[in-house]
Enzyme design. Structure first.
Site, PDB file in Angstrom:
ATOM      1  N   HIS A 374     -22.973 -30.008 -64.530  1.00 32.68           N
ATOM      2  CA  HIS A 374     -21.608 -29.758 -65.027  1.00 32.68           C
ATOM      3  C   HIS A 374     -20.853 -28.683 -64.266  1.00 32.68           C
ATOM      4  O   HIS A 374     -19.747 -28.322 -64.679  1.00 32.68           O
ATOM      5  CB  HIS A 374     -21.636 -29.354 -66.500  1.00 32.68           C
ATOM      6  CG  HIS A 374     -22.068 -30.430 -67.430  1.00 32.68           C
ATOM      7  ND1 HIS A 374     -21.188 -31.285 -68.051  1.00 32.68           N
ATOM      8  CD2 HIS A 374     -23.292 -30.805 -67.832  1.00 32.68           C
ATOM      9  CE1 HIS A 374     -21.858 -32.135 -68.812  1.00 32.68           C
ATOM     10  NE2 HIS A 374     -23.142 -31.864 -68.703  1.00 32.68           N
ATOM     11  N   LYS A 567      -8.134 -23.258 -73.447  1.00 35.94           N
ATOM     12  CA  LYS A 567      -9.466 -23.501 -72.906  1.00 35.94           C
ATOM     13  C   LYS A 567     -10.148 -22.153 -72.814  1.00 35.94           C
ATOM     14  O   LYS A 567      -9.504 -21.119 -73.016  1.00 35.94           O
ATOM     15  CB  LYS A 567      -9.391 -24.180 -71.530  1.00 35.94           C
ATOM     16  CG  LYS A 567      -8.447 -23.490 -70.534  1.00 35.94           C
ATOM     17  CD  LYS A 567      -8.388 -24.246 -69.212  1.00 35.94           C
ATOM     18  CE  LYS A 567      -7.359 -25.378 -69.195  1.00 35.94           C
ATOM     19  NZ  LYS A 567      -7.894 -26.662 -68.806  1.00 35.94           N
ATOM     20  N   ARG A 568     -11.457 -22.121 -72.534  1.00 37.51           N
ATOM     21  CA  ARG A 568     -12.118 -20.836 -72.365  1.00 37.51           C
ATOM     22  C   ARG A 568     -11.388 -19.998 -71.325  1.00 37.51           C
ATOM     23  O   ARG A 568     -10.843 -20.534 -70.355  1.00 37.51           O
ATOM     24  CB  ARG A 568     -13.587 -21.053 -71.950  1.00 37.51           C
ATOM     25  CG  ARG A 568     -14.449 -21.581 -73.072  1.00 37.51           C
ATOM     26  CD  ARG A 568     -14.510 -20.593 -74.232  1.00 37.51           C
ATOM     27  NE  ARG A 568     -15.282 -19.439 -73.870  1.00 37.51           N
ATOM     28  CZ  ARG A 568     -16.504 -19.174 -74.309  1.00 37.51           C
ATOM     29  NH1 ARG A 568     -17.093 -19.995 -75.168  1.00 37.51           N
ATOM     30  NH2 ARG A 568     -17.136 -18.098 -73.926  1.00 37.51           N
ATOM     31  N   LYS A 573     -10.313 -20.691 -64.129  1.00 35.12           N
ATOM     32  CA  LYS A 573      -9.334 -21.550 -64.806  1.00 35.12           C
ATOM     33  C   LYS A 573      -7.907 -20.993 -64.669  1.00 35.12           C
ATOM     34  O   LYS A 573      -6.936 -21.650 -64.989  1.00 35.12           O
ATOM     35  CB  LYS A 573      -9.695 -21.697 -66.279  1.00 35.12           C
ATOM     36  CG  LYS A 573     -11.028 -22.419 -66.511  1.00 35.12           C
ATOM     37  CD  LYS A 573     -11.378 -22.497 -67.995  1.00 35.12           C
ATOM     38  CE  LYS A 573     -12.779 -22.997 -68.264  1.00 35.12           C
ATOM     39  NZ  LYS A 573     -12.878 -24.482 -68.198  1.00 35.12           N
ATOM     40  N   THR A 678     -11.794 -31.828 -69.755  1.00 38.37           N
ATOM     41  CA  THR A 678     -11.667 -32.958 -70.677  1.00 38.37           C
ATOM     42  C   THR A 678     -10.425 -32.792 -71.547  1.00 38.37           C
ATOM     43  O   THR A 678      -9.898 -33.782 -72.059  1.00 38.37           O
ATOM     44  CB  THR A 678     -12.918 -33.091 -71.571  1.00 38.37           C
ATOM     45  OG1 THR A 678     -13.309 -31.799 -72.024  1.00 38.37           O
ATOM     46  CG2 THR A 678     -14.055 -33.721 -70.812  1.00 38.37           C
ATOM     47  N   LYS A 682      -7.249 -35.303 -73.218  1.00 36.18           N
ATOM     48  CA  LYS A 682      -6.755 -35.282 -74.606  1.00 36.18           C
ATOM     49  C   LYS A 682      -5.243 -35.128 -74.649  1.00 36.18           C
ATOM     50  O   LYS A 682      -4.558 -35.785 -75.438  1.00 36.18           O
ATOM     51  CB  LYS A 682      -7.400 -34.120 -75.381  1.00 36.18           C
ATOM     52  CG  LYS A 682      -8.878 -34.306 -75.615  1.00 36.18           C
ATOM     53  CD  LYS A 682      -9.557 -33.022 -76.102  1.00 36.18           C
ATOM     54  CE  LYS A 682     -11.055 -33.133 -75.818  1.00 36.18           C
ATOM     55  NZ  LYS A 682     -11.747 -31.837 -75.958  1.00 36.18           N
TER      56      LYS A 682
HETATM   57  C1  Z2T Z   1     -19.280 -25.934 -69.711  1.00 33.08           C
HETATM   58  O1  Z2T Z   1     -18.471 -26.044 -70.784  1.00 33.08           O
HETATM   59  C2  Z2T Z   1     -19.041 -26.674 -68.550  1.00 33.08           C
HETATM   60  C3  Z2T Z   1     -19.903 -26.564 -67.500  1.00 33.08           C
HETATM   61  C4  Z2T Z   1     -21.013 -25.716 -67.583  1.00 33.08           C
HETATM   62  O2  Z2T Z   1     -21.851 -25.651 -66.529  1.00 33.08           O
HETATM   63  C5  Z2T Z   1     -21.258 -24.982 -68.719  1.00 33.08           C
HETATM   64  C6  Z2T Z   1     -20.392 -25.097 -69.764  1.00 33.08           C
HETATM   65 CL1  Z2T Z   1     -20.692 -24.223 -71.212  1.00 33.08          CL
HETATM   66  C7  Z2T Z   1     -23.096 -25.097 -66.684  1.00 33.08           C
HETATM   67  C8  Z2T Z   1     -17.877 -27.625 -68.530  1.00 33.08           C
HETATM   68  C9  Z2T Z   1     -17.120 -27.690 -67.218  1.00 33.08           C
HETATM   69  O3  Z2T Z   1     -16.667 -26.412 -66.869  1.00 33.08           O
HETATM   70  C10 Z2T Z   1     -15.964 -28.663 -67.367  1.00 33.08           C
HETATM   71  O4  Z2T Z   1     -15.272 -28.808 -66.159  1.00 33.08           O
HETATM   72  C11 Z2T Z   1     -16.468 -30.015 -67.830  1.00 33.08           C
HETATM   73  O5  Z2T Z   1     -15.386 -30.864 -68.153  1.00 33.08           O
HETATM   74  C12 Z2T Z   1     -17.336 -29.881 -69.054  1.00 33.08           C
HETATM   75  O6  Z2T Z   1     -18.371 -28.934 -68.831  1.00 33.08           O
HETATM   76  C13 Z2T Z   1     -17.991 -31.202 -69.446  1.00 33.08           C
HETATM   77  O7  Z2T Z   1     -18.595 -31.819 -68.366  1.00 33.08           O
END
Ligand code: Z2T
Length: 833
Positions: A374, A567-568, A573, A678, A682
């Site tokens: 991810h 978002k976080r 970001k 994601t 949405k």
């Molecule tokens: C996370 O939310 C994502 C990736 C991570 O890598 C860890 C966490 Cl907690 C270890 C996110 C990505 O940042 C985002 O781009 C992606 O859409 C999402 O995972 C689902 O794949």
């Protein structure tokens, strides 16, 4: 121990089988029964919370029946199951989802009204199940929804944290974290006190040779912690399939007390043991895209993985099949590297407990697992010190060394002249201290590795996993672009839009085949339809404006352009780019005459998101946003032209209010850093347009909806590295408009300049790693294009409708079907009854 009712008595069971309520009248009856008996309350003391509890219990009773039947059906058919291992499941609320999936929300609405309640208020009583950080956890929740809705036999496995992601409060403009204790009343979980697994930690390994000369490893001593299962039903939409999410909770293995210790008078230490055991599942680590390498985190990982595998193996063994058929019955998906120890644990079970030969066991292991990556951010890639692994899991470390040895031997054979490759791909990094590289272990132990959007899947193949593509060939690596469930993110969050769409595309089938949205496209030219479309968006904005007023006290004009970034909070970001852009807009407005200002378009800049508690810079960004808001929002010269809002405690249920209310949302990560994203999907699915960089899934959204329906800006991923090299620390030129913004901050316009000096220094002095200055001009220009486009409402609404019509690809149903076909080799279990 299983106890089934003898044949002669089963008739009585059949005769008395319950079927759950049907229709409004039966629903009301169930609610009153639960209020009066289960909750021991009455018509004189039934508040909204009691009504929520009773409504949930009524729907829960319905779900349980489908759930039991689904499990019986899956066991009887003995079909291959998917196990989705994730440390995070960001589920949000369950009641609304249960009502919609069961198809009786209208009955509940009418019934509750007759009993004196508004359904929205009752739904609003529920506490979010927030066992996740952000995208990764919410993706897992969307996947469970799709797996059930598509009738796949599937289980999720996770941890039952006592505390989910913290609640965020904003005090004096700063984030304050408050613990999220969510379990005091949770009707959606079923404790299975009879389903427990003893999990071993620490201890030693002794090696011996059996009578046949075979080496035997015995893992002995150490301590035992008990895992207790808690099950959560996962209903599918418009299907009786109700799958299971099993969450493990930790407790001391002696049960309530360690009786021996207790009897020896060591009461205090026996309670202390119990608390130490319970600590394992106590709290979710609140970091998104960061691994901090804490011992307790590794304990959590092994605890959860070992309990889950024990459970999966136990279920497989019931069918009395030979081991060689394991991967015909079981597919396990690793949600990032957090569950990678599952690979080692299965090898250990097959080798040490079941007595299989290494190579047979390893074939079974590798054909069972798939690994999803991810992120490419280096700080998020998991590594564990060898010493810690040795201490906590001595036998597993030995197995990891053996896996590595066999792997490196094959690499050496294939690349006899490459001396460096062994060092680069070794599962053990030869650093000080030595580290276990979890992503490499996950690749070696899986048959497929996937990224989550096309750009991201290409990037992992050409950067962090390049050597592995050389070693295994390209077929082991694949892409499955993320998706979202249209049930929650359209039908539930935006019911009016969902109904309007249904009225044009031939009913609600589009919620199960999102590509049917394409039937909507021709209505972009229909003026009356556009009016209805606009009115729904406006109503959603009014609802959000009310929420903003109630939570922040600020009045926002629903006719203004709502510009949202939720978002976080993370430097990659680039919320800092957004807020610098907002300051630039403010300065531009301030520099105008009142006449000039009158021509400007009103905007509301809305932010939301949590910063990891230890991420200092992210917290400074939150502080700057709030500081800018307190100046801009109270500036009489500005009025409605600009408002800056920070919505506290962004979570799934807030997203359900915010997403349908956006005109424009921001997905502006430095190109190449956001694996997918994601929320971008949405927002577009809810008729919002987006401003974004060429990153993650933005690229595929553009491919689907067309370049004229999205506002793209900024440098491309392929140029990022070179650009970073041009930033000669301390003396590269900063964009002149951005420099003006910095000077204004430094004048003290938004409070003590010192508070924000680190954010500015990151750009000016520390190499601007995230290219804020490089992209600033293009960002501002693109916002001007947004303003111009928004002035032409008819055209804007056309873009909105056309975009929604073309979003079919981004359903998590499509995504799950791709996993099923390319990776899991499983089929839906069609329901005949
Ligand atoms: C996370 O939310 C994502 C990736 C991570 O890598 C860890 C966490 Cl907690 C270890 C996110 C990505 O940042 C985002 O781009 C992606 O859409 C999402 O995972 C689902 O794949």
């Amino acid at each position: 121990v299983e106890a089934s009712i003898p044949e002669p008595q089963r008739e009585a069971w059949k005769k008395n089988q319950t079927s759950g309520f049907r229709g409004k009248t039966e629903f009301e009856k169930e609610v009153v029964r639960h209020v009066e008996t289960t909750l021991a309350r009455s018509v004189f003391n039934c508040d909204e919370n009691a009504a929520y509890a009773a409504t949930s219990l009524a729907f829960r009773d319905r779900l349980i029946l489908d759930w039991n039947r689904t499990q019986q059906r899956q066991t009887y058919r003995d079909s291959k199951r998917v196990y989705y291992l994730s440390l995070e499941f960001l589920m949000g609320r369950a009641l609304d989802n249960a009502m919609l999936n069961v198809g009786q929300k209208d009955d509940a609405k009418a019934g509750l009204a007759e009993l004196g309640f508004r359904i929205e208020d009752i739904i609003g009583q529920e506490h979010d199940a927030a066992l996740g950080n952000g995208g990764l956890g919410r993706l897992a929740a969307c996947f469970l929804d799709s797996l059930a809705s598509l009738d796949f036999p599937a289980w999720g496995y996770g941890l039952r944290y006592r505390y989910g992601i913290f609640k965020q409060e904003i005090i004096d403009g700063y984030q304050v974290e408050v613990p999220d204790y969510w379990l005091d009343f949770n009707p959606w979980e079923f404790p299975r006190h009879d389903v427990t697994v003893d999990i071993q930690f620490f201890g030693n390994v002794s090696k011996s040779v059996d009578s046949n000369g075979k080496a035997i490893a015995k893992w002995e001593g150490g301590e035992i912690v008990q895992a207790v299962a808690f099950d959560v039903p996962i209903p599918g939409y418009a299907t009786p399939t109700t799958n299971n999410l099993r969450l493990w909770s930790s407790k001391a293995s002696g049960g309530e007390f360690d009786f021996q210790k207790f009897n020896n008078g060591e009461y205090e230490s026996s309670v202390a043991d119990q608390q130490r055991a319970e600590t394992i599942s106590a709290v979710l680590y609140p970091n998104d895209n960061l691994e901090r390498g804490k011992e307790l985190r590794l304990k959590q990982q092994y605890f959860w993985v070992a309990a889950s595998l024990y459970d999966i193996v136990r279920r497989f063994k019931k069918s009395h099949r030979p081991w060689i058929e394991f991967s015909d019955q079981v597919a396990i998906q690793l949600n990032d590297t957090h569950p990678t120890l599952a690979i080692v644990e299965l090898q250990r079970i097959l080798l040490d407990i079941e007595g299989l030969e290494w190579s047979l066991a390893w074939d079974i292991v590798t054909s069972t697992f798939g690994y999803t990556n991810h992120t490419v951010l280096p700080e998020a890639l998991e590594k564990w010190p060898v010493g810690l692994m040795q201490h906590l899991l001595p036998r597993h470390l030995q197995i990891i060394y053996d896996i590595n040895l066999f792997f490196l031997q094959t690499v050496e054979k294939a690349f006899p002249n490459d001396r460096d490759i062994l060092r680069r791909v070794s599962i053990i990094e030869e650093s000080q201290p030595k580290m276990v590289r979890m992503a490499f272990l996950a690749i070696v132990g899986s048959h497929k590795v996937n990224g989550v959007a096309e750009l991201h899947s290409d990037l992992i193949k050409t950067t962090i996993f390049k050597d592995f593509v050389e070693i295994y060939g390209p077929d082991k690596f694949t892409n499955v672009t993320n998706g979202i469930t249209p049930r929650r993110w359209l039908h539930q969050a935006n019911p009016r839009l969902s109904e309007l769409i249904a009225s044009k595309v031939g009913g609600h089938d589009f919620l199960k085949d999102l590509t049917l949205l394409n039937r909507l496209e021709r209505y972009a030219e229909d003026k009356d339809f556009r009016k209805e479309w606009y009115e729904i968006k406006y109503a959603n904005k009014v609802r959000l404006a009310k929420h903003i007023k109630a939570t922040t006290g600020v009045t926002v004009n629903p006719a203004a352009l709502f510009d949202v970034q939720v978002k976080r909070i993370h430097e990659y970001k680039r919320q800092q780019l957004n807020i610098f852009g907002v300051i630039h807009r403010y300065l531009t407005l301030k520099g105008m005459t009142p006449e000039e200002r009158k021509k400007m378009l009103p905007r509301v800049s809305i932010f939301g998101g949590k910063a990891a508690p230890g991420y200092w810079m992210a917290k400074q960004i939150i502080h700057l946003i709030n500081s800018v808001g307190s100046i801009v929002n109270n500036d009489p010269e500005i009025g409605d032209l600009l408002k800056v809002i920070f919505i506290a405690d962004y979570n799934v249920s807030k997203a359900e209010i915010i997403t349908p209310a956006s005109d424009l949302s921001e997905h502006i990560s430095t190109a190449g850093t956001e694996a997918s994203g994601t929320s971008n999907m949405k927002f577009v699915l809810n008729g919002g347009l987006i401003i974004g960089t060429c990153d993650g899934a933005n690229i595929e959204i553009t491919r689907e909806i067309g370049e004229s329906n999205i506002f793209l800006f900024g440098n491309l991923a392929e140029d990022v590295e070179d650009l970073r090299h041009t930033h000669n620390y301390g003396d590269h030129a900063i964009d002149s408009d951005l420099e003006k913004v910095f000077l204004e901050i430094e004048k003290g316009t938004f409070g003590t300049p010192n508070d924000f000096s680190a954010m500015i220094a990151a750009v000016r002095q520390h190499g601007d790693y995230y290219l804020v200055s490089d992209d600033f001009h293009s960002y501002i220009e693109t916002h001007h294009l947004v303003d111009e486009a928004y002035r032409n409402q008819e055209e804007w609404i056309k873009k909105s409708i056309i975009s929604v019509a073309r979003m079919g690809f981004f359903s998590s149903d499509r995504c799950i079907n791709e996993y099923a076909e390319q990776i899991w080799n499983v089929e839906p279990l069609v329901v005949h009854d």
